[in-house]
Scaffold this active site. Structure first.
Site, PDB file in Angstrom:
ATOM      1  N   TRP A 354       0.818  -1.209   0.000  1.00 11.91           N
ATOM      2  CA  TRP A 354       0.000   0.000   0.000  1.00 11.91           C
ATOM      3  C   TRP A 354       0.856   1.265   0.000  1.00 11.91           C
ATOM      4  O   TRP A 354       0.305   2.376  -0.025  1.00 11.91           O
ATOM      5  CB  TRP A 354      -0.935   0.010   1.212  1.00 11.91           C
ATOM      6  CG  TRP A 354      -0.268   0.336   2.536  1.00 11.91           C
ATOM      7  CD1 TRP A 354       0.893  -0.176   3.025  1.00 11.91           C
ATOM      8  CD2 TRP A 354      -0.742   1.254   3.530  1.00 11.91           C
ATOM      9  NE1 TRP A 354       1.176   0.346   4.261  1.00 11.91           N
ATOM     10  CE2 TRP A 354       0.181   1.225   4.594  1.00 11.91           C
ATOM     11  CE3 TRP A 354      -1.856   2.077   3.636  1.00 11.91           C
ATOM     12  CZ2 TRP A 354       0.033   2.007   5.748  1.00 11.91           C
ATOM     13  CZ3 TRP A 354      -2.013   2.845   4.790  1.00 11.91           C
ATOM     14  CH2 TRP A 354      -1.077   2.806   5.824  1.00 11.91           C
ATOM     15  N   ASP A 355       2.176   1.111   0.004  1.00  9.12           N
ATOM     16  CA  ASP A 355       3.070   2.268   0.059  1.00  9.12           C
ATOM     17  C   ASP A 355       2.845   3.242  -1.093  1.00  9.12           C
ATOM     18  O   ASP A 355       3.263   4.404  -1.017  1.00  9.12           O
ATOM     19  CB  ASP A 355       4.532   1.805   0.056  1.00  9.12           C
ATOM     20  CG  ASP A 355       4.849   0.839   1.184  1.00  9.12           C
ATOM     21  OD1 ASP A 355       4.213  -0.228   1.231  1.00  9.12           O
ATOM     22  OD2 ASP A 355       5.724   1.138   2.008  1.00  9.12           O
ATOM     23  N   GLU A 493      -0.844  -3.414  12.101  1.00  9.65           N
ATOM     24  CA  GLU A 493      -0.141  -4.686  11.874  1.00  9.65           C
ATOM     25  C   GLU A 493       0.185  -5.479  13.142  1.00  9.65           C
ATOM     26  O   GLU A 493       0.385  -6.688  13.065  1.00  9.65           O
ATOM     27  CB  GLU A 493       1.150  -4.505  11.060  1.00  9.65           C
ATOM     28  CG  GLU A 493       0.917  -4.114   9.618  1.00  9.65           C
ATOM     29  CD  GLU A 493       2.163  -4.199   8.771  1.00  9.65           C
ATOM     30  OE1 GLU A 493       3.275  -4.329   9.319  1.00  9.65           O
ATOM     31  OE2 GLU A 493       2.030  -4.119   7.539  1.00  9.65           O
ATOM     32  N   LYS A 614       2.158  -0.599  15.690  1.00  9.15           N
ATOM     33  CA  LYS A 614       3.417  -0.489  14.960  1.00  9.15           C
ATOM     34  C   LYS A 614       3.528   0.876  14.293  1.00  9.15           C
ATOM     35  O   LYS A 614       4.587   1.481  14.252  1.00  9.15           O
ATOM     36  CB  LYS A 614       3.502  -1.591  13.905  1.00  9.15           C
ATOM     37  CG  LYS A 614       4.705  -1.500  12.982  1.00  9.15           C
ATOM     38  CD  LYS A 614       4.650  -2.558  11.887  1.00  9.15           C
ATOM     39  CE  LYS A 614       5.781  -2.398  10.901  1.00  9.15           C
ATOM     40  NZ  LYS A 614       5.695  -3.386   9.803  1.00  9.15           N
ATOM     41  N   GLN A 615       2.408   1.339  13.757  1.00  6.86           N
ATOM     42  CA  GLN A 615       2.411   2.584  12.987  1.00  6.86           C
ATOM     43  C   GLN A 615       1.027   3.209  13.022  1.00  6.86           C
ATOM     44  O   GLN A 615       0.085   2.615  13.529  1.00  6.86           O
ATOM     45  CB  GLN A 615       2.817   2.310  11.545  1.00  6.86           C
ATOM     46  CG  GLN A 615       1.897   1.342  10.825  1.00  6.86           C
ATOM     47  CD  GLN A 615       2.482   0.851   9.512  1.00  6.86           C
ATOM     48  OE1 GLN A 615       3.677   0.865   9.303  1.00  6.86           O
ATOM     49  NE2 GLN A 615       1.620   0.389   8.620  1.00  6.86           N
TER      50      GLN A 615
END
Length: 798
Positions: A354-355, A493, A614-615
């Site tokens: 998805w970056d 994640e 995580k993010q």
């Protein structure tokens, strides 16, 4: 460091892998790591060359279980260029004494250079300068130039020039138990006395790859007569060029290379194409001049000037160079997606994630034809996504979390935890939000370009089928009078399922559900943008009914979004029931807690038990949408959107996020731009430094992080300059004015080139007459102006 150079003034075996990634050379078609030509693969060095779409699948038996993995293949090593003096062993960095050494990277040209003065075991001192580039002017071309000068001796030397097909994929330690052999040899060949060539084939995907090399020697501008000795095997070919050198007198060695694959256009056969191309290739100086001219053209539209912040300016330019090595106009001519780790390493096995969400915004406003080509990578895999949705019991198109050659799900079923040494189940294929990202990317491209042809022919079908998928994975809960989505993972994640639960996934991830509310509101607008005949034809072909459109309208008003009692958006339903983690304990115990999931699992703990991330997950909403857009979204859903919602939600999750992904730094820097400028800038600097400083725990040597590199460029234009397209108007709302004094860059909005600059508290937007397509509307605050060719607007900012 200068404005356009990265320089290492000594050799450090411990960081050479990182430096090889950072000084890679590429052109948007293929890319080669910045490894010294004279070094073989070892624990220190890793020569690697990768091409868009060069995938191969292999199967590994792990514990009696077959594990399929598809890799972006390490192609034959074309760098091989070695020096022997008086018949002794070839020179390497570990068998000579370095009197001086410099390894530099010319950012403006994406060219790697080494200048060394060494003393060999016989006491002979030699100066060597190596320069290398992969041509931005000609996608199949690359060149190496050596300048060799004996300092205190004269004698006979041999230069070995080779093409090595014995390579494997062995870069990433945690993948080494997986099969890394991807190439079968076909044949070596020569094209006359100067040119050697090698052809190989990927073992499963049957891609043919051919490389050809022409090596010549010059003294004082004149060719040197050399003795040539040929040696070849099925997967390796080399020439040994022998000649005399004289103390103090420089000789130049040129190796010009061509690389082709059977995926290329307008060729009949790869080996003959490579040989023919390199035979016609000019010398190093002329090809370098053409290469420099092509890069100059790119810098005119992609450069970012920020002279008051020299380190920021350097790193922004460094990131631009790396983005363009992976995504150039050459890329648009191929069936290419964007590997999350670029084309200079093997992390994530070269897959597309998805970056793209962080990569395309910079390209949309500078090289929109490149974004268009990259979006077609998704469109060409629409049939596979439709099949995946159908097989899972859904409608529409369900794109994979990890995509490679053909659009099937490439996420592994197990993943090695390097801290525990155990292979853990990998549930990340449940990150269905990649489908929301693809929808968002198409819409943002359209907003920036007004490319109705793309929307008509490709984009609308992609978006409608993604909307249909979300409508089929959602279900209506009559007790809440809301639509819900279960069994998915968010961007976080770390949370794969509920503690102790057997079923995968979570209920009502807020990021996913809000994105779906936006998608189901936007999809009918996409239909309305199509010509009537195309709209009718597409609806008929997709069998898109009025009932479905009615369901989408309902979902846009009734998606369920979980909240904490104090008004904070819950990451997912049940998040508040999780345990708090003792963050101070883990920070004191571990120097780096970015990958807390691995730490916890290695200690026998379950990350799913704790409030951690995580993010950025929920916080992504504030990054992708303006406050105005989010207010409208939440109001339509029937939820309160008070002025403090943004800040309290961001602060809550910031304290519970390990920022184990560089994307998280970009996201948090962006959302804090107007709320906490100091904290935002600090995170921006950490994001800028994350690859060059190897802030991800030594992983940058496995490939740069495309998302953070392009994300920092987007962060500057989107969050600091405040660019945002709404209703066909390009708005600006600059922040960080004390940092942005002197900023200047080019943009392209709906085909019209613009020059944007900030001087003090003054913003200037100028519509360039060259290439002008039509008037554009620019907005600042509540005022909107139309700019014609050559028109400017100078705005005094508060």
């Amino acid at each position: 460091m200068s404005d356009f150079a990265l320089v290492y003034d000594h050799f450090d075996p411990g960081t050479e892998g990182l430096r090889e990634s950072l000084t890679s050379t590429g052109n948007g078609y293929f890319c080669t790591r910045g490894t010294a030509e004279w070094e073989d693969a070892s624990g220190v060095h890793y020569p690697g060359t990768y091409v868009h779409g060069g995938f191969n699948r292999e199967t590994t038996i792990l514990g009696g279980r077959p594990v399929l993995n598809e890799d972006l293949v390490n192609l034959p090593n074309w760098l091989v260029l070695k020096l022997r003096i008086e018949g002794e062993e070839a020179i390497r960095l570990d068998n000579v004494e370095l009197v001086s050494y410099e390894h530099s990277y010319d950012i403006r040209l994406a060219m790697v250079q080494r200048v060394l003065h060494f003393r060999d075991r016989a006491g002979r001192e030699t100066a060597l300068r190596s320069r290398r580039f992969v041509s931005m002017a000609h996608s199949h071309q690359a060149g190496i130039e050596w300048t060799l000068t004996p300092q205190n001796w004269s004698g006979r030397v041999e230069v070995i020039s080779g093409l090595d097909g014995r390579v494997t994929n062995q870069m990433v330690a945690r993948y080494r138990e997986l099969e890394g052999r991807h190439l079968d040899p076909i044949s070596p060949r020569t094209f006359g006395p100067e040119i050697i060539a090698l052809k190989v084939r990927t073992r499963q995907s049957n891609i043919y790859i051919a490389e050809a090399a022409r090596t010549r020697v010059f003294r004082g501008g004149e060719p040197v007569a050399v003795e040539r000795d040929l040696h070849q095997m099925q997967d390796y070919i080399q020439q040994v060029l022998a000649f005399d050198v004289v103390q103090g007198e420089a000789v130049r060695v040129e190796k010009m290379v061509a690389l082709f694959t059977s995926h290329d256009n307008a060729i009949t056969e790869t080996l003959s194409a490579a040989g023919r191309h390199v035979r016609r290739c000019p010398g190093f100086a002329d090809t370098l001049e053409e290469h420099a001219s092509a890069w100059t053209e790119l810098w005119e539209v992609c450069d970012i000037e920020l002279p008051r912040e020299p380190r920021v300016q350097l790193l922004l330019r460094f990131h631009v160079a790396h983005v363009l090595q992976v995504c150039s106009r050459h890329t648009a001519r191929h069936d290419a997606g964007v590997p999350a780790r670029g084309l200079n390493g093997e992390a994530y096995r070269g897959h597309v994630f998805w970056d793209e969400l962080f990569i395309y915004p910079f390209l949309n406003f500078r090289l929109p034809d490149v974004t268009r080509g990259l979006l077609l990578y998704r469109y060409r895999r629409l049939t596979e996504a439709q099949a995946a949705a159908s097989e899972a019991g859904y409608r529409g198109a369900m794109f994979p979390w990890q995509s490679g050659s053909d659009g099937t799900e490439e996420t592994q079923v197990v993943h090695l935890n390097p801290l525990s040494g155990q292979w853990d189940p990998d549930h990340s294929h449940n990150q269905r939000h990649v489908n929301a990202a693809i929808f968002y990317n198409v819409w943002q491209y359209y907003q920036a370009t007004d490319d109705r042809e793309f929307l008509r022919d490709y984009g609308a079908e992609l978006m409608l089928e993604i909307a249909r998928f979300w409508a089929s994975i959602a279900h209506y809960n009559p007790e809440r009078d809301r639509y819900e989505i279960h069994g998915v993972m968010g961007p976080d994640e770390f949370h794969e399922h509920y503690p102790g639960a057997e079923e995968d996934g979570l209920r009502n991830n807020a990021y996913t559900n809000v994105m779906v509310a936006w998608i189901t509101d936007t999809a009918p607008r996409v239909l309305s943008l199509l010509p009537g005949t195309r709209r009718a034809a597409l609806r008929a072909r997709l069998q898109l009914t009025d009932d479905e459109l009615h369901t989408w309208a309902e979902m846009s008003r009734k998606m369920y979004v979980p909240f904490h009692p104090d008004g904070i958006i819950s990451q997912f339903e049940g998040y508040l029931d999780l345990e708090e983690l003792d963050w101070e304990h883990y920070r004191a115990k571990h120097p780096n807690i970015q990958r807390l999931d691995r730490i916890l699992k290695a200690e026998g703990e379950d990350p799913d038990r704790f409030k951690l991330a995580k993010q950025a997950d929920v916080v992504m909403l504030f990054f992708l949408f303006s406050d105005q857009e989010l207010r409208a979204l939440f109001t339509r859903l029937g939820y309160d959107y008070d002025p403090a919602l943004t800040r309290r939600t961001i602060d809550y999750y910031d304290r519970r996020t390990s920022h184990g992904s560089t994307l998280s730094l970009v996201t948090h820097a962006g959302v804090l731009a107007g709320l906490d400028p100091g904290s935002s800038w600090n995170r921006f600097m950490r994001a800028l430094d994350s690859d060059i400083g190897d802030g991800q725990g030594g992983t940058t040597k496995e490939g740069i992080h495309m998302g953070v590199m392009s994300g920092t460029l987007d962060l500057l234009q989107r969050n600091y300059v405040g660019s945002d397209v709404r209703d066909g108007i390009l708005y600006f709302a600059p922040t960080q004015l004390d940092r942005l004094d002197g900023l200047a860059f080019s943009m392209q909005f709906r085909g019209t080139p613009l020059r944007v600059s900030i001087t003090g508290h003054e913003l200037t937007v100028h519509a360039l007459p060259e290439g002008f397509r039509g008037p554009v509307h620019i907005g600042v605050g509540g005022e909107v102006r139309e700019l014609g060719a050559g028109g400017s607007w100078v705005i005094q900012l508060r």
